[in-house]
Enzyme design. Structure first.
Site, short mmCIF file in Angstrom:
data_model
loop_
_atom_site.label_atom_id
_atom_site.label_comp_id
_atom_site.label_asym_id
_atom_site.label_seq_id
_atom_site.Cartn_x
_atom_site.Cartn_y
_atom_site.Cartn_z
N ASP A 197 0.94 -1.56 -0.20
CA ASP A 197 0.17 -0.10 0.14
C ASP A 197 0.85 1.48 -0.33
OD1 ASP A 197 -3.15 0.90 0.82
OD2 ASP A 197 -2.04 2.37 2.30
N GLU A 226 1.36 -1.07 -4.79
CA GLU A 226 0.18 0.40 -5.10
C GLU A 226 1.35 1.05 -5.62
OE1 GLU A 226 -3.53 3.26 -3.67
OE2 GLU A 226 -1.67 3.22 -3.07
C1 NOJ Z 1 -4.48 3.20 -0.48
C2 NOJ Z 1 -5.29 2.44 -0.26
O1 NOJ Z 1 -5.66 1.84 -1.40
C3 NOJ Z 1 -6.66 3.84 0.20
O2 NOJ Z 1 -7.98 2.65 0.13
C4 NOJ Z 1 -5.96 3.71 2.11
O3 NOJ Z 1 -6.75 4.82 2.18
C5 NOJ Z 1 -4.45 4.25 1.55
N1 NOJ Z 1 -3.71 3.77 0.81
C6 NOJ Z 1 -4.06 5.43 3.14
O4 NOJ Z 1 -3.59 3.34 3.68
#
Ligand code: NOJ
Length: 555
Positions: free
Chosen positions: A207, A276
Protein backbone atom coordinates in the site's frame (compact mmCIF):
# COMPACT_ATOMS: atom_id res chain seq x y z
CA UNK A 1 5.50 -7.31 -26.63
CA UNK A 2 6.21 -11.03 -26.40
CA UNK A 3 8.48 -13.39 -24.52
CA UNK A 4 9.34 -17.05 -24.48
CA UNK A 5 10.48 -17.68 -20.92
CA UNK A 6 8.30 -19.96 -18.80
CA UNK A 7 5.77 -17.92 -16.91
CA UNK A 8 5.31 -17.75 -13.13
CA UNK A 9 1.92 -18.35 -11.50
CA UNK A 10 1.29 -14.64 -11.11
CA UNK A 11 1.70 -14.17 -14.85
CA UNK A 12 -0.86 -16.78 -15.80
CA UNK A 13 -3.61 -16.10 -13.29
CA UNK A 14 -6.12 -13.37 -12.70
CA UNK A 15 -5.93 -11.53 -9.37
CA UNK A 16 -9.32 -10.93 -7.77
CA UNK A 17 -9.46 -8.18 -5.15
CA UNK A 18 -11.62 -8.91 -2.14
CA UNK A 19 -12.63 -6.06 0.13
CA UNK A 20 -13.26 -8.28 3.18
CA UNK A 21 -15.80 -5.94 4.84
CA UNK A 22 -18.04 -6.27 1.82
CA UNK A 23 -17.60 -9.81 0.56
CA UNK A 24 -19.39 -12.26 2.81
CA UNK A 25 -20.49 -12.02 6.43
CA UNK A 26 -20.39 -15.39 8.26
CA UNK A 27 -21.47 -14.22 11.73
CA UNK A 28 -24.32 -11.84 11.01
CA UNK A 29 -22.73 -8.64 12.37
CA UNK A 30 -23.27 -6.86 9.05
CA UNK A 31 -19.57 -6.84 8.16
CA UNK A 32 -17.81 -9.35 5.93
CA UNK A 33 -15.12 -11.58 7.46
CA UNK A 34 -12.47 -14.21 6.74
CA UNK A 35 -14.75 -17.19 7.33
CA UNK A 36 -17.10 -15.57 4.84
CA UNK A 37 -14.30 -15.48 2.27
CA UNK A 38 -13.42 -19.13 2.94
CA UNK A 39 -17.04 -20.12 2.41
CA UNK A 40 -16.93 -18.56 -1.05
CA UNK A 41 -13.70 -20.08 -2.36
CA UNK A 42 -15.51 -22.37 -4.79
CA UNK A 43 -16.70 -19.24 -6.54
CA UNK A 44 -13.14 -18.66 -7.73
CA UNK A 45 -12.93 -22.18 -9.06
CA UNK A 46 -16.11 -21.47 -11.03
CA UNK A 47 -14.58 -18.20 -12.26
CA UNK A 48 -11.27 -19.85 -13.25
CA UNK A 49 -9.43 -17.41 -11.00
CA UNK A 50 -6.17 -18.53 -9.42
CA UNK A 51 -5.34 -15.74 -6.96
CA UNK A 52 -7.14 -13.53 -4.47
CA UNK A 53 -5.87 -10.32 -2.91
CA UNK A 54 -7.39 -9.48 0.46
CA UNK A 55 -7.56 -5.82 1.47
CA UNK A 56 -6.48 -5.35 5.12
CA UNK A 57 -8.03 -7.58 7.78
CA UNK A 58 -5.46 -6.74 10.49
CA UNK A 59 -6.22 -5.32 13.92
CA UNK A 60 -7.45 -1.79 13.40
CA UNK A 61 -9.68 0.90 14.90
CA UNK A 62 -11.09 1.09 11.33
CA UNK A 63 -10.71 4.84 10.89
CA UNK A 64 -9.67 4.06 7.32
CA UNK A 65 -11.30 0.62 7.28
CA UNK A 66 -8.22 -1.40 8.00
CA UNK A 67 -5.61 0.80 6.32
CA UNK A 68 -4.92 2.09 9.85
CA UNK A 69 -3.29 -0.95 11.43
CA UNK A 70 -2.87 -1.19 15.20
CA UNK A 71 -1.26 -4.66 15.14
CA UNK A 72 0.32 -5.90 11.93
CA UNK A 73 0.58 -9.44 13.26
CA UNK A 74 -3.01 -10.10 14.23
CA UNK A 75 -6.46 -10.31 12.68
CA UNK A 76 -9.09 -7.81 13.76
CA UNK A 77 -11.89 -9.55 15.68
CA UNK A 78 -14.38 -8.08 13.19
CA UNK A 79 -12.78 -10.28 10.54
CA UNK A 80 -12.03 -13.32 12.74
CA UNK A 81 -8.83 -14.82 14.09
CA UNK A 82 -5.38 -15.87 12.92
CA UNK A 83 -6.71 -19.41 12.87
CA UNK A 84 -9.45 -18.34 10.47
CA UNK A 85 -6.78 -16.85 8.25
CA UNK A 86 -4.70 -20.01 8.35
CA UNK A 87 -7.75 -22.02 7.43
CA UNK A 88 -8.51 -19.66 4.57
CA UNK A 89 -5.00 -20.13 3.19
CA UNK A 90 -5.22 -23.89 3.58
CA UNK A 91 -8.57 -24.12 1.83
CA UNK A 92 -7.46 -21.74 -0.92
CA UNK A 93 -4.30 -23.74 -1.54
CA UNK A 94 -6.31 -26.97 -1.65
CA UNK A 95 -8.14 -25.45 -4.61
CA UNK A 96 -4.94 -24.18 -6.23
CA UNK A 97 -5.77 -20.57 -5.34
CA UNK A 98 -2.92 -18.27 -4.27
CA UNK A 99 -3.41 -15.76 -1.48
CA UNK A 100 -2.04 -12.22 -1.61
CA UNK A 101 -2.37 -9.99 1.46
CA UNK A 102 -2.28 -6.25 1.76
CA UNK A 103 0.82 -4.81 3.41
CA UNK A 104 0.53 -1.26 4.76
CA UNK A 105 4.11 -0.16 5.47
CA UNK A 106 3.82 3.63 5.26
CA UNK A 107 1.88 4.25 8.44
CA UNK A 108 0.28 2.66 11.47
CA UNK A 109 -2.86 3.49 13.39
CA UNK A 110 -2.42 6.07 16.14
CA UNK A 111 -3.64 3.27 18.41
CA UNK A 112 -0.62 1.10 17.55
CA UNK A 113 1.49 0.37 20.60
CA UNK A 114 4.55 1.86 18.86
CA UNK A 115 2.81 5.19 18.40
CA UNK A 116 1.45 5.25 21.93
CA UNK A 117 4.96 4.71 23.25
CA UNK A 118 6.41 7.18 20.80
CA UNK A 119 4.02 9.82 22.10
CA UNK A 120 5.44 9.15 25.58
CA UNK A 121 9.00 9.32 24.19
CA UNK A 122 9.66 5.77 25.37
CA UNK A 123 12.87 4.31 23.99
CA UNK A 124 13.35 2.94 21.38
CA UNK A 125 9.98 4.03 20.03
CA UNK A 126 10.52 7.78 20.39
CA UNK A 127 11.98 7.92 16.90
CA UNK A 128 9.60 5.47 15.15
CA UNK A 129 7.54 8.29 13.60
CA UNK A 130 8.25 11.67 11.98
CA UNK A 131 8.19 14.18 14.82
CA UNK A 132 9.12 17.85 14.70
CA UNK A 133 8.76 21.02 16.78
CA UNK A 134 7.40 23.08 13.90
CA UNK A 135 7.56 26.86 13.86
CA UNK A 136 6.12 29.43 16.27
CA UNK A 137 3.81 32.23 15.21
CA UNK A 138 4.08 35.74 16.67
CA UNK A 139 2.06 34.68 19.71
CA UNK A 140 4.40 31.76 20.31
CA UNK A 141 1.80 29.23 19.13
CA UNK A 142 3.20 26.14 17.36
CA UNK A 143 2.69 26.02 13.58
CA UNK A 144 3.48 23.23 11.08
CA UNK A 145 7.01 23.46 9.71
CA UNK A 146 5.93 23.58 6.07
CA UNK A 147 3.00 23.45 3.63
CA UNK A 148 2.96 19.67 3.13
CA UNK A 149 -0.55 18.31 2.62
CA UNK A 150 -2.25 15.07 3.51
CA UNK A 151 -3.74 12.94 0.73
CA UNK A 152 -7.10 13.35 2.44
CA UNK A 153 -6.84 17.17 2.48
CA UNK A 154 -5.33 19.90 4.73
CA UNK A 155 -2.00 19.97 6.54
CA UNK A 156 -0.10 16.72 6.94
CA UNK A 157 1.20 17.83 10.37
CA UNK A 158 -0.81 17.08 13.52
CA UNK A 159 -0.09 18.56 16.89
CA UNK A 160 0.33 16.14 19.78
CA UNK A 161 -0.44 17.76 23.12
CA UNK A 162 1.35 15.12 25.19
CA UNK A 163 4.62 15.21 23.32
CA UNK A 164 4.30 18.91 22.44
CA UNK A 165 5.37 18.21 18.87
CA UNK A 166 3.88 17.71 15.42
CA UNK A 167 3.80 14.31 13.76
CA UNK A 168 3.57 13.78 10.02
CA UNK A 169 0.68 11.95 8.32
CA UNK A 170 0.36 11.41 4.59
CA UNK A 171 -3.23 10.27 5.17
CA UNK A 172 -5.54 10.69 8.21
CA UNK A 173 -4.51 12.16 11.56
CA UNK A 174 -5.11 8.65 12.87
CA UNK A 175 -2.50 7.24 10.45
CA UNK A 176 0.92 8.53 11.60
CA UNK A 177 3.72 7.92 9.10
CA UNK A 178 6.53 5.60 10.14
CA UNK A 179 10.11 6.84 10.10
CA UNK A 180 12.01 4.61 7.69
CA UNK A 181 15.25 6.45 8.40
CA UNK A 182 15.22 4.54 11.68
CA UNK A 183 16.71 1.03 11.09
CA UNK A 184 14.56 -0.35 13.91
CA UNK A 185 11.43 0.54 11.94
CA UNK A 186 12.83 -1.19 8.86
CA UNK A 187 13.51 -4.28 10.94
CA UNK A 188 10.04 -4.26 12.53
CA UNK A 189 8.38 -4.10 9.13
CA UNK A 190 10.67 -6.81 7.72
CA UNK A 191 9.44 -8.97 10.58
CA UNK A 192 5.86 -8.27 9.50
CA UNK A 193 6.67 -9.54 6.01
CA UNK A 194 8.20 -12.69 7.51
CA UNK A 195 5.20 -13.18 9.79
CA UNK A 196 2.75 -13.43 6.87
CA UNK A 197 5.13 -15.44 4.70
CA UNK A 198 5.36 -17.95 7.54
CA UNK A 199 1.57 -18.20 7.42
CA UNK A 200 1.73 -19.31 3.82
CA UNK A 201 0.91 -16.20 1.82
CA UNK A 202 1.96 -16.23 -1.82
CA UNK A 203 2.36 -12.53 -2.25
CA UNK A 204 1.78 -9.04 -0.95
CA UNK A 205 0.15 -5.94 -2.36
CA UNK A 206 2.08 -3.02 -0.95
CA UNK A 207 0.00 0.00 0.00
CA UNK A 208 0.95 3.62 -0.69
CA UNK A 209 4.62 2.82 -1.26
CA UNK A 210 5.40 6.09 -3.03
CA UNK A 211 4.88 7.89 0.30
CA UNK A 212 7.39 5.91 2.34
CA UNK A 213 10.09 8.59 2.75
CA UNK A 214 10.05 12.35 3.21
CA UNK A 215 12.94 14.78 2.96
CA UNK A 216 14.64 14.97 6.38
CA UNK A 217 14.81 18.77 6.13
CA UNK A 218 11.23 19.60 7.00
CA UNK A 219 11.63 23.35 6.69
CA UNK A 220 11.10 23.31 2.92
CA UNK A 221 7.74 24.02 1.33
CA UNK A 222 6.54 22.05 -1.65
CA UNK A 223 5.95 24.10 -4.82
CA UNK A 224 2.45 24.61 -6.19
CA UNK A 225 1.26 22.16 -8.80
CA UNK A 226 -0.77 24.87 -10.57
CA UNK A 227 -3.35 22.25 -11.49
CA UNK A 228 -6.56 24.03 -12.46
CA UNK A 229 -9.58 23.93 -10.15
CA UNK A 230 -7.74 22.59 -7.11
CA UNK A 231 -8.29 24.35 -3.80
CA UNK A 232 -5.39 25.17 -1.49
CA UNK A 233 -6.28 22.51 1.10
CA UNK A 234 -6.46 19.70 -1.46
CA UNK A 235 -3.55 17.29 -1.83
CA UNK A 236 -3.15 18.02 -5.55
CA UNK A 237 -2.46 21.70 -4.77
CA UNK A 238 1.23 20.89 -4.22
CA UNK A 239 3.83 19.20 -6.36
CA UNK A 240 5.07 16.54 -3.93
CA UNK A 241 8.80 16.81 -4.49
CA UNK A 242 9.68 16.40 -0.79
CA UNK A 243 7.19 13.71 0.19
CA UNK A 244 6.83 11.17 -2.64
CA UNK A 245 8.84 8.82 -4.85
CA UNK A 246 12.08 9.23 -2.90
CA UNK A 247 14.88 6.91 -4.11
CA UNK A 248 15.43 5.58 -0.55
CA UNK A 249 12.23 3.54 -1.03
CA UNK A 250 14.00 1.20 -3.42
CA UNK A 251 16.41 -0.15 -0.81
CA UNK A 252 13.48 -1.04 1.38
CA UNK A 253 11.80 -2.87 -1.50
CA UNK A 254 15.02 -4.78 -2.19
CA UNK A 255 15.04 -5.81 1.48
CA UNK A 256 11.50 -7.19 1.26
CA UNK A 257 12.37 -8.96 -1.98
CA UNK A 258 15.22 -10.69 -0.20
CA UNK A 259 12.83 -12.00 2.41
CA UNK A 260 10.43 -13.19 -0.31
CA UNK A 261 13.35 -14.96 -1.96
CA UNK A 262 14.35 -16.68 1.29
CA UNK A 263 10.90 -18.25 1.41
CA UNK A 264 10.94 -18.96 -2.30
CA UNK A 265 14.21 -20.83 -1.89
CA UNK A 266 12.71 -23.07 0.77
CA UNK A 267 9.71 -24.34 -1.19
CA UNK A 268 10.47 -23.16 -4.75
CA UNK A 269 7.16 -21.33 -4.86
CA UNK A 270 7.67 -17.86 -6.35
CA UNK A 271 6.33 -15.01 -4.19
CA UNK A 272 4.73 -11.99 -5.81
CA UNK A 273 5.11 -8.38 -4.68
CA UNK A 274 2.76 -5.93 -6.35
CA UNK A 275 2.97 -2.24 -5.64
CA UNK A 276 0.27 0.39 -5.39
CA UNK A 277 1.63 3.35 -7.35
CA UNK A 278 0.02 5.97 -9.52
CA UNK A 279 3.42 7.24 -10.65
CA UNK A 280 4.71 7.79 -14.16
CA UNK A 281 6.57 4.94 -15.96
CA UNK A 282 10.01 6.34 -15.14
CA UNK A 283 9.49 5.87 -11.41
CA UNK A 284 7.38 2.72 -11.74
CA UNK A 285 10.19 1.05 -13.66
CA UNK A 286 12.47 1.47 -10.65
CA UNK A 287 10.18 -0.90 -8.77
CA UNK A 288 10.69 -3.60 -11.38
CA UNK A 289 14.44 -3.24 -10.96
CA UNK A 290 14.08 -3.55 -7.18
CA UNK A 291 12.23 -6.87 -7.55
CA UNK A 292 8.58 -5.86 -7.44
CA UNK A 293 5.74 -5.37 -9.91
CA UNK A 294 3.98 -2.03 -9.97
CA UNK A 295 0.27 -2.06 -10.73
CA UNK A 296 -0.67 -0.24 -13.90
CA UNK A 297 -3.39 2.04 -12.53
CA UNK A 298 -3.47 4.28 -15.60
CA UNK A 299 -6.89 2.97 -16.64
CA UNK A 300 -8.23 3.76 -13.15
CA UNK A 301 -6.79 7.24 -13.00
CA UNK A 302 -6.03 8.82 -16.38
CA UNK A 303 -8.56 7.05 -18.54
CA UNK A 304 -11.67 9.19 -18.26
CA UNK A 305 -15.05 9.05 -19.94
CA UNK A 306 -16.13 9.30 -22.66
CA UNK A 307 -14.17 6.23 -23.69
CA UNK A 308 -12.73 5.87 -27.16
CA UNK A 309 -10.79 3.16 -28.94
CA UNK A 310 -7.82 5.46 -29.36
CA UNK A 311 -7.71 6.49 -25.70
CA UNK A 312 -7.67 2.87 -24.55
CA UNK A 313 -5.11 1.86 -27.18
CA UNK A 314 -2.85 4.71 -26.05
CA UNK A 315 -3.08 3.64 -22.42
CA UNK A 316 -2.20 0.04 -23.29
CA UNK A 317 0.53 1.15 -25.67
CA UNK A 318 2.09 3.38 -23.04
CA UNK A 319 2.37 0.40 -20.71
CA UNK A 320 3.91 -1.95 -23.26
CA UNK A 321 6.25 0.69 -24.66
CA UNK A 322 7.63 1.73 -21.30
CA UNK A 323 8.10 -1.73 -19.81
CA UNK A 324 11.70 -2.50 -18.92
CA UNK A 325 13.27 -5.72 -20.23
CA UNK A 326 11.48 -8.68 -18.66
CA UNK A 327 8.94 -6.30 -17.12
CA UNK A 328 5.45 -7.71 -16.82
CA UNK A 329 2.29 -5.57 -16.76
CA UNK A 330 -0.44 -5.87 -14.15
CA UNK A 331 -3.53 -4.11 -15.49
CA UNK A 332 -6.20 -2.75 -13.17
CA UNK A 333 -9.54 -1.25 -14.17
CA UNK A 334 -10.86 -0.50 -10.70
CA UNK A 335 -10.31 -0.97 -6.97
CA UNK A 336 -11.64 0.06 -3.56
CA UNK A 337 -10.41 3.62 -4.16
CA UNK A 338 -11.86 4.18 -7.64
CA UNK A 339 -15.28 4.36 -9.23
CA UNK A 340 -17.03 1.25 -10.53
CA UNK A 341 -16.81 0.71 -14.28
CA UNK A 342 -20.58 0.98 -14.80
CA UNK A 343 -20.75 4.37 -13.10
CA UNK A 344 -17.58 5.75 -14.59
CA UNK A 345 -17.91 4.67 -18.21
CA UNK A 346 -21.51 3.40 -18.50
CA UNK A 347 -23.02 -0.03 -17.84
CA UNK A 348 -22.97 -0.87 -21.56
CA UNK A 349 -19.14 -0.94 -21.58
CA UNK A 350 -18.54 -3.28 -18.63
CA UNK A 351 -18.47 -6.50 -20.67
CA UNK A 352 -16.20 -5.01 -23.31
CA UNK A 353 -13.83 -3.73 -20.62
CA UNK A 354 -13.70 -7.18 -19.06
CA UNK A 355 -12.91 -8.62 -22.51
CA UNK A 356 -10.09 -6.09 -22.77
CA UNK A 357 -8.70 -6.81 -19.31
CA UNK A 358 -8.74 -10.58 -19.77
CA UNK A 359 -7.27 -10.70 -23.27
CA UNK A 360 -4.33 -8.32 -22.92
CA UNK A 361 -0.84 -9.58 -22.24
CA UNK A 362 -0.29 -9.06 -18.52
CA UNK A 363 -1.90 -9.98 -15.24
CA UNK A 364 -5.48 -8.74 -14.92
CA UNK A 365 -6.69 -7.51 -11.56
CA UNK A 366 -10.45 -7.47 -10.99
CA UNK A 367 -12.24 -5.65 -8.16
CA UNK A 368 -14.97 -7.81 -6.60
CA UNK A 369 -18.33 -7.51 -8.30
CA UNK A 370 -17.04 -6.15 -11.62
CA UNK A 371 -17.63 -9.61 -13.08
CA UNK A 372 -21.36 -9.00 -12.42
CA UNK A 373 -21.29 -5.40 -13.59
CA UNK A 374 -22.13 -4.25 -10.05
CA UNK A 375 -23.39 -0.67 -9.82
CA UNK A 376 -22.56 2.02 -7.27
CA UNK A 377 -24.93 2.66 -4.36
CA UNK A 378 -26.37 6.02 -3.36
CA UNK A 379 -25.07 7.04 0.07
CA UNK A 380 -26.32 10.13 1.93
CA UNK A 381 -23.97 12.24 4.04
CA UNK A 382 -25.55 10.78 7.16
CA UNK A 383 -24.85 7.24 5.92
CA UNK A 384 -21.30 8.07 4.83
CA UNK A 385 -18.66 5.89 6.43
CA UNK A 386 -15.54 6.82 4.46
CA UNK A 387 -13.44 9.36 6.39
CA UNK A 388 -12.26 10.90 3.13
CA UNK A 389 -15.87 11.76 2.27
CA UNK A 390 -16.71 12.86 5.83
CA UNK A 391 -13.71 15.23 5.88
CA UNK A 392 -15.20 17.21 3.03
CA UNK A 393 -18.57 17.78 4.71
CA UNK A 394 -22.15 17.56 3.41
CA UNK A 395 -21.53 19.75 0.36
CA UNK A 396 -18.58 17.94 -1.17
CA UNK A 397 -18.57 14.42 0.34
CA UNK A 398 -19.83 12.86 -2.89
CA UNK A 399 -16.69 13.93 -4.74
CA UNK A 400 -14.45 12.04 -2.31
CA UNK A 401 -16.39 9.29 -0.55
CA UNK A 402 -15.41 5.77 -1.65
CA UNK A 403 -18.49 4.18 -0.07
CA UNK A 404 -20.53 3.93 -3.31
CA UNK A 405 -18.24 1.25 -4.74
CA UNK A 406 -17.70 -0.63 -1.49
CA UNK A 407 -21.27 -1.97 -1.21
CA UNK A 408 -21.86 -5.60 -0.25
CA UNK A 409 -21.23 -8.30 -2.84
CA UNK A 410 -24.42 -9.51 -4.50
CA UNK A 411 -24.63 -13.28 -4.13
CA UNK A 412 -28.32 -14.08 -4.56
CA UNK A 413 -31.83 -12.64 -4.38
CA UNK A 414 -32.42 -13.31 -0.68
CA UNK A 415 -32.36 -10.46 1.86
CA UNK A 416 -29.22 -8.33 1.65
CA UNK A 417 -28.19 -10.20 -1.48
CA UNK A 418 -27.05 -13.18 0.62
CA UNK A 419 -24.19 -11.05 1.96
CA UNK A 420 -25.32 -10.95 5.58
CA UNK A 421 -28.18 -12.09 7.79
CA UNK A 422 -27.96 -8.77 9.63
CA UNK A 423 -30.82 -6.40 8.76
CA UNK A 424 -28.33 -3.52 8.58
CA UNK A 425 -25.16 -4.32 6.65
CA UNK A 426 -22.34 -1.79 7.14
CA UNK A 427 -23.22 -0.20 3.80
CA UNK A 428 -26.52 -0.61 1.99
CA UNK A 429 -26.89 -3.29 -0.66
CA UNK A 430 -27.60 -2.02 -4.17
CA UNK A 431 -31.33 -2.42 -4.84
CA UNK A 432 -30.69 -4.15 -8.17
CA UNK A 433 -29.40 -7.21 -6.30
CA UNK A 434 -32.70 -9.00 -6.93
CA UNK A 435 -31.78 -9.43 -10.58
CA UNK A 436 -28.04 -8.75 -10.54
CA UNK A 437 -26.46 -11.45 -8.42
CA UNK A 438 -24.14 -14.43 -8.73
CA UNK A 439 -26.89 -17.05 -8.51
CA UNK A 440 -29.07 -15.55 -11.21
CA UNK A 441 -26.13 -14.84 -13.49
CA UNK A 442 -24.70 -18.33 -13.07
CA UNK A 443 -28.00 -20.04 -13.88
CA UNK A 444 -29.29 -17.83 -16.66
CA UNK A 445 -29.77 -19.70 -19.96
CA UNK A 446 -28.90 -16.44 -21.73
CA UNK A 447 -25.25 -15.40 -21.41
CA UNK A 448 -24.61 -13.00 -18.54
CA UNK A 449 -21.64 -10.81 -17.64
CA UNK A 450 -20.60 -13.39 -15.07
CA UNK A 451 -20.71 -16.26 -17.56
CA UNK A 452 -18.74 -14.19 -20.03
CA UNK A 453 -16.12 -13.43 -17.37
CA UNK A 454 -15.74 -17.10 -16.41
CA UNK A 455 -15.48 -18.13 -20.07
CA UNK A 456 -12.85 -15.49 -20.82
CA UNK A 457 -10.90 -16.55 -17.76
CA UNK A 458 -10.92 -20.11 -19.09
CA UNK A 459 -9.94 -18.97 -22.57
CA UNK A 460 -6.99 -16.99 -21.27
CA UNK A 461 -5.49 -20.22 -19.99
CA UNK A 462 -4.46 -20.83 -23.62
CA UNK A 463 -0.77 -19.93 -23.90
CA UNK A 464 -1.45 -17.48 -26.70
CA UNK A 465 -3.28 -15.18 -24.26
CA UNK A 466 -0.61 -15.58 -21.63
CA UNK A 467 2.56 -15.18 -23.58
CA UNK A 468 1.54 -14.39 -27.15
CA UNK A 469 2.43 -11.05 -28.65
CA UNK A 470 -0.06 -8.20 -28.94
CA UNK A 471 -0.30 -6.49 -32.33
CA UNK A 472 -2.57 -3.47 -32.59
CA UNK A 473 -5.06 -3.56 -35.45
CA UNK A 474 -7.79 -1.10 -36.53
CA UNK A 475 -8.15 1.65 -33.93
CA UNK A 476 -10.18 4.85 -34.07
CA UNK A 477 -12.58 6.93 -31.96
CA UNK A 478 -14.79 3.88 -31.54
CA UNK A 479 -12.84 0.73 -32.06
CA UNK A 480 -9.77 -0.75 -30.43
CA UNK A 481 -8.64 -4.08 -31.87
CA UNK A 482 -5.59 -6.29 -31.57
CA UNK A 483 -4.25 -9.68 -32.51
CA UNK A 484 -2.84 -12.23 -30.05
CA UNK A 485 -0.48 -14.74 -31.60
CA UNK A 486 2.63 -16.78 -30.90
CA UNK A 487 4.87 -16.24 -33.90
CA UNK A 488 6.10 -19.39 -35.55
CA UNK A 489 3.72 -21.67 -33.64
CA UNK A 490 0.63 -23.64 -34.69
CA UNK A 491 -1.37 -22.13 -31.85
CA UNK A 492 -4.61 -20.39 -32.85
CA UNK A 493 -4.38 -16.67 -33.56
CA UNK A 494 -7.07 -14.41 -32.18
CA UNK A 495 -8.45 -11.00 -33.10
CA UNK A 496 -10.08 -9.02 -30.31
CA UNK A 497 -12.41 -6.25 -31.47
CA UNK A 498 -13.96 -3.81 -29.01
CA UNK A 499 -16.21 -0.87 -29.66
CA UNK A 500 -15.47 1.41 -26.71
CA UNK A 501 -16.74 4.54 -28.45
CA UNK A 502 -20.08 6.26 -28.91
CA UNK A 503 -21.08 5.20 -32.44
CA UNK A 504 -21.73 1.99 -34.33
CA UNK A 505 -19.04 1.33 -36.83
CA UNK A 506 -18.29 -1.07 -39.69
CA UNK A 507 -14.59 -1.66 -40.28
CA UNK A 508 -12.32 -3.78 -42.44
CA UNK A 509 -10.05 -5.77 -40.12
CA UNK A 510 -8.71 -8.14 -42.75
CA UNK A 511 -5.43 -6.30 -43.48
CA UNK A 512 -2.17 -6.55 -41.54
CA UNK A 513 -1.64 -7.74 -38.81
CA UNK A 514 -4.84 -9.83 -39.12
CA UNK A 515 -4.11 -11.03 -42.64
CA UNK A 516 -7.29 -13.03 -42.83
CA UNK A 517 -10.78 -12.42 -44.18
CA UNK A 518 -12.69 -14.71 -41.84
CA UNK A 519 -12.78 -15.98 -38.29
CA UNK A 520 -14.96 -17.76 -35.74
CA UNK A 521 -16.40 -15.86 -32.78
CA UNK A 522 -15.40 -17.80 -29.65
CA UNK A 523 -16.53 -15.23 -27.06
CA UNK A 524 -18.42 -11.98 -27.18
CA UNK A 525 -20.16 -9.43 -25.00
CA UNK A 526 -23.72 -10.28 -23.96
CA UNK A 527 -24.95 -7.61 -26.38
CA UNK A 528 -24.09 -9.79 -29.40
CA UNK A 529 -23.19 -13.31 -28.32
CA UNK A 530 -26.60 -14.86 -28.93
CA UNK A 531 -26.52 -14.18 -32.65
CA UNK A 532 -22.89 -15.01 -33.32
CA UNK A 533 -21.72 -17.67 -30.86
CA UNK A 534 -19.35 -20.05 -32.64
CA UNK A 535 -20.32 -18.51 -35.98
CA UNK A 536 -18.00 -17.64 -38.77
CA UNK A 537 -17.81 -13.91 -39.51
CA UNK A 538 -16.33 -11.91 -42.35
CA UNK A 539 -13.66 -9.44 -41.25
CA UNK A 540 -13.87 -7.07 -44.21
CA UNK A 541 -17.00 -5.32 -43.01
CA UNK A 542 -17.60 -6.30 -39.41
CA UNK A 543 -20.06 -4.08 -37.59
CA UNK A 544 -19.98 -3.32 -33.87
CA UNK A 545 -22.26 -1.13 -31.78
CA UNK A 546 -20.94 0.77 -28.72
CA UNK A 547 -20.12 -1.73 -25.97
CA UNK A 548 -19.84 -4.71 -28.36
CA UNK A 549 -16.76 -6.83 -28.17
CA UNK A 550 -15.69 -10.12 -29.75
CA UNK A 551 -12.87 -12.59 -29.47
CA UNK A 552 -12.44 -14.11 -32.93
CA UNK A 553 -10.33 -17.15 -33.76
CA UNK A 554 -8.68 -16.33 -37.06
CA UNK A 555 -8.95 -18.79 -39.95
C1 NOJ B 1 -4.15 3.46 -0.35
C2 NOJ B 1 -5.34 2.59 -0.10
O1 NOJ B 1 -5.67 1.93 -1.28
C3 NOJ B 1 -6.44 3.48 0.43
O2 NOJ B 1 -7.66 2.81 0.50
C4 NOJ B 1 -6.02 3.98 1.78
O3 NOJ B 1 -6.97 4.91 2.23
C5 NOJ B 1 -4.67 4.68 1.70
N1 NOJ B 1 -3.71 3.95 0.92
C6 NOJ B 1 -4.09 4.84 3.07
O4 NOJ B 1 -3.60 3.61 3.51
Amino acid sequence: MSGDAALEWWQTTIIYQIYPRSFSDSNGDGIGDLKGVTSKLDYFTYLNIGAIWLSPFFKSPMKDFGYDVSDFKDVDPIFGTLKDFEQLVQEAHKRGIKVIVDFVPNHTSNQHDWFQRSCRREKPYDDYYIWCDGKRDKDGKPQPPNNWLSQFGRTAWRWHEGRQQFYYTAFLAEQPDLNYRNPLVVKEMNDVVRFWMERGVDGMRVDALDYLFEDPDVFQDEPRSNLPGVESFEFEYNDHIHTMEKPEILDIVRGWRQIFDEFQKKDREPRFMVIETYAKPKWRNQYYKAGANPFNLDMCLTLQPPLSGTKVRDSVDQEYTNLPDNGWPTFVLGNHDRKRLSSKFGAEYVDALNVLLLTLRGTPCTYYGEELGMQEIEVTFEQTKDPWGKNYGPKRFKEFSRDPWRAPMQWDDTKNAGFSSNPLPWLPVHPDYVTRNVKVQQKSPKQTSLQLYAALAKLRQEPVFQKGEVLFSVTNDNVFSYVRQIPGSDASRYLIVLNLGQMSTKEDYSGSPVNSARGVVVQATCSVIDRIRNKEVGLKDLELAPGDGMVIRLM
